[in-house]
Design an enzyme around this catalytic site. Structure first.
Site, PDB file in Angstrom:
ATOM      1  N   GLY A  11      11.000   9.402 -22.701  1.00 56.44           N
ATOM      2  CA  GLY A  11      10.073   9.759 -21.637  1.00 56.44           C
ATOM      3  C   GLY A  11       9.206  10.215 -21.601  1.00 56.44           C
ATOM      4  N   GLY A  14       5.833  10.199 -19.842  1.00 59.03           N
ATOM      5  CA  GLY A  14       5.951  10.571 -18.118  1.00 59.03           C
ATOM      6  C   GLY A  14       5.078  11.528 -17.819  1.00 59.03           C
ATOM      7  CG  LEU A  15       5.596  13.739 -12.620  1.00 61.10           C
ATOM      8  CD1 LEU A  15       4.468  14.277 -13.469  1.00 61.10           C
ATOM      9  CD2 LEU A  15       5.943  13.219 -11.704  1.00 61.10           C
ATOM     10  CB  SER A 108      16.332   9.962  -8.779  1.00 65.70           C
ATOM     11  OG  SER A 108      15.488  10.076  -6.601  1.00 65.70           O
ATOM     12  CB  SER A 109      16.998  13.326  -3.904  1.00 64.97           C
ATOM     13  OG  SER A 109      15.271  13.570  -3.271  1.00 64.97           O
ATOM     14  CB  CYS A 110      16.496   8.447  -4.153  1.00 64.62           C
ATOM     15  SG  CYS A 110      16.833   7.393  -5.600  1.00 64.62           S
ATOM     16  CE1 TYR A 137      14.333   5.147 -10.459  1.00 63.22           C
ATOM     17  CE2 TYR A 137      15.174   6.519  -8.880  1.00 63.22           C
ATOM     18  CZ  TYR A 137      14.052   6.701 -10.260  1.00 63.22           C
ATOM     19  OH  TYR A 137      13.628   7.516 -11.057  1.00 63.22           O
ATOM     20  CE  LYS A 141      16.366   7.784 -12.120  1.00 62.90           C
ATOM     21  NZ  LYS A 141      16.585   8.310 -13.563  1.00 62.90           N
ATOM     22  CG  HIS A 180       6.942   8.444  -6.177  1.00 62.89           C
ATOM     23  ND1 HIS A 180       7.265   8.483  -7.408  1.00 62.89           N
ATOM     24  CD2 HIS A 180       8.609   7.944  -6.271  1.00 62.89           C
ATOM     25  CE1 HIS A 180       8.291   7.670  -7.568  1.00 62.89           C
ATOM     26  NE2 HIS A 180       9.415   7.252  -6.553  1.00 62.89           N
ATOM     27  CD1 TRP A 203       1.745   1.818   4.164  1.00 61.18           C
ATOM     28  CD2 TRP A 203       3.320   1.200   3.574  1.00 61.18           C
ATOM     29  NE1 TRP A 203       1.459   0.155   3.913  1.00 61.18           N
ATOM     30  CE2 TRP A 203       2.840   0.241   3.110  1.00 61.18           C
ATOM     31  CE3 TRP A 203       4.804   1.189   2.837  1.00 61.18           C
ATOM     32  CZ2 TRP A 203       3.236  -1.084   2.894  1.00 61.18           C
ATOM     33  CZ3 TRP A 203       4.888  -0.264   2.171  1.00 61.18           C
ATOM     34  CH2 TRP A 203       4.085  -1.038   1.744  1.00 61.18           C
TER      35      TRP A 203
END
Length: 309
Positions: A11, A14-15, A108-110, A137, A141, A180, A203
């Site tokens: 990746g 990517g970011l 990820s923190s999710c 997601y 993870k 995001h 939102w």
């Protein structure tokens, strides 16, 4: 990691991946490899196995993933869980079969429960129900993190995991359909300014709290963990500070120079009410973030402007 070791960044465009490459080069690592999606489809088991057999990397940073915001996660949950599971399984298995010395998996923190005690400690994993809007997601993870731990447990490998808070910075995704919150707000404010819109709609209520970490800090943390930790635990990576989406929106509004109003659509989902990571374990290991939020957003906005020129 030895300076001449072969390092594969999955990746790398990517970011996080691009930030890892920048940081590695700045630290004197010279043998860095990466493949674009066109060159190597990480969901293709045969292609991944062939790549690892031919390249034989010494170290792997697994930063490749299918990512998106609340809207994308809610609309395409099957895609999010399937693609991410395939990427993780293929890369981790091939790393094992080709005797990669060490691997770092980016999560990820999710992964944490929706109503988790705050700040969130690593041991709270799997202690409650996940946030439904990004459950697919999150499950992927969690599986990647656990896969690393189970390979370590069964085979004595050295696979470690880092769980970042919300990331932002250069090479972020600014597509309003699947980005995001930070890049979405930057783009919305910029377009509202350019087209002289009277207001920007966002939102949710704006009351939820979020933590943000600049991606260059995240990359630095990953390389620090890779060089300073061997074990079967994983690490939260963040700042330990939070801001409401409302305050974030006004901060970005000021940085962009947009002079209109902001309206919050409370009929749309907020997501998890609060998500602040406890980063004490990583700080005790010896790493702490460097880039403050306002400066980081200015950097991200400059990068966005360069990307659209």
């Amino acid at each position: 990691m030895e300076k001449g070791a072969k390092i594969y960044v999955a990746g790398h465009k990517g970011l996080v991946g691009s930030a890892l490459v920048r940081n590695l080069k700045s630290k004197g690592y010279t043998n860095i490899i990466g493949k674009t999606h066109k060159e190597l489809d990480l969901t293709n088991q045969e292609a991944v196995e062939k790549f690892f057999r031919e390249e034989k990397p010494d170290y792997v940073f697994l930063a490749a993933a299918k990512v998106g915001g609340i809207g994308a996660n809610s609309t395409y949950p099957a895609d999010f869980i399937m693609e991410n599971l395939l990427i993780q399984c293929n890369v981790i298995r091939s790393a094992f079969e080709n005797e990669v010395e060490k691997l770092l998996f980016l999560g990820s923190s999710c992964i944490y429960p929706k109503m988790c005690p705050q700040p969130i400690r690593e041991e709270y994993l799997l202690s409650g129900y996940l946030e439904q809007t990004n459950e697919a997601y999150a499950i992927a993870k969690i599986s990647g993190l656990k896969m690393c731990q189970f390979y370590n447990q069964q085979y004595g490998t050295n696979y470690i995991s880092a769980m970042p808070t919300n990331l932002y910075g250069p090479n972020d995704n600014y597509d309003l359909n699947n980005s995001h919150v930070m890049p979405a707000l930057i783009r919305k404010m910029y377009e509202a300014k350019m087209f002289s819109k009277s207001y920007v709609e966002i939102w949710g209520t704006g009351k939820v709290l979020r933590e943000f970490l600049h991606v260059d800090d995240m990359a630095d943390a990953c390389i620090f963990i890779m060089n300073n930790y061997n074990g079967n635990e994983f690490f939260n990576v963040g700042t330990g500070r939070e801001i409401s989406i409302m305050d974030l929106a006004y901060l970005i509004k000021n940085i962009v120079g947009y002079e209109g109003d902001i309206k919050f659509d409370s009929s749309k989902p907020d997501g998890t009410p609060r998500k602040l990571l406890d980063v004490s374990k990583l700080e005790e290991l010896g790493w702490k973030y460097n880039i403050e939020l306002e400066q980081g957003i200015k950097n991200a906005y400059e990068s966005f402007l360069e990307s659209i020129r």
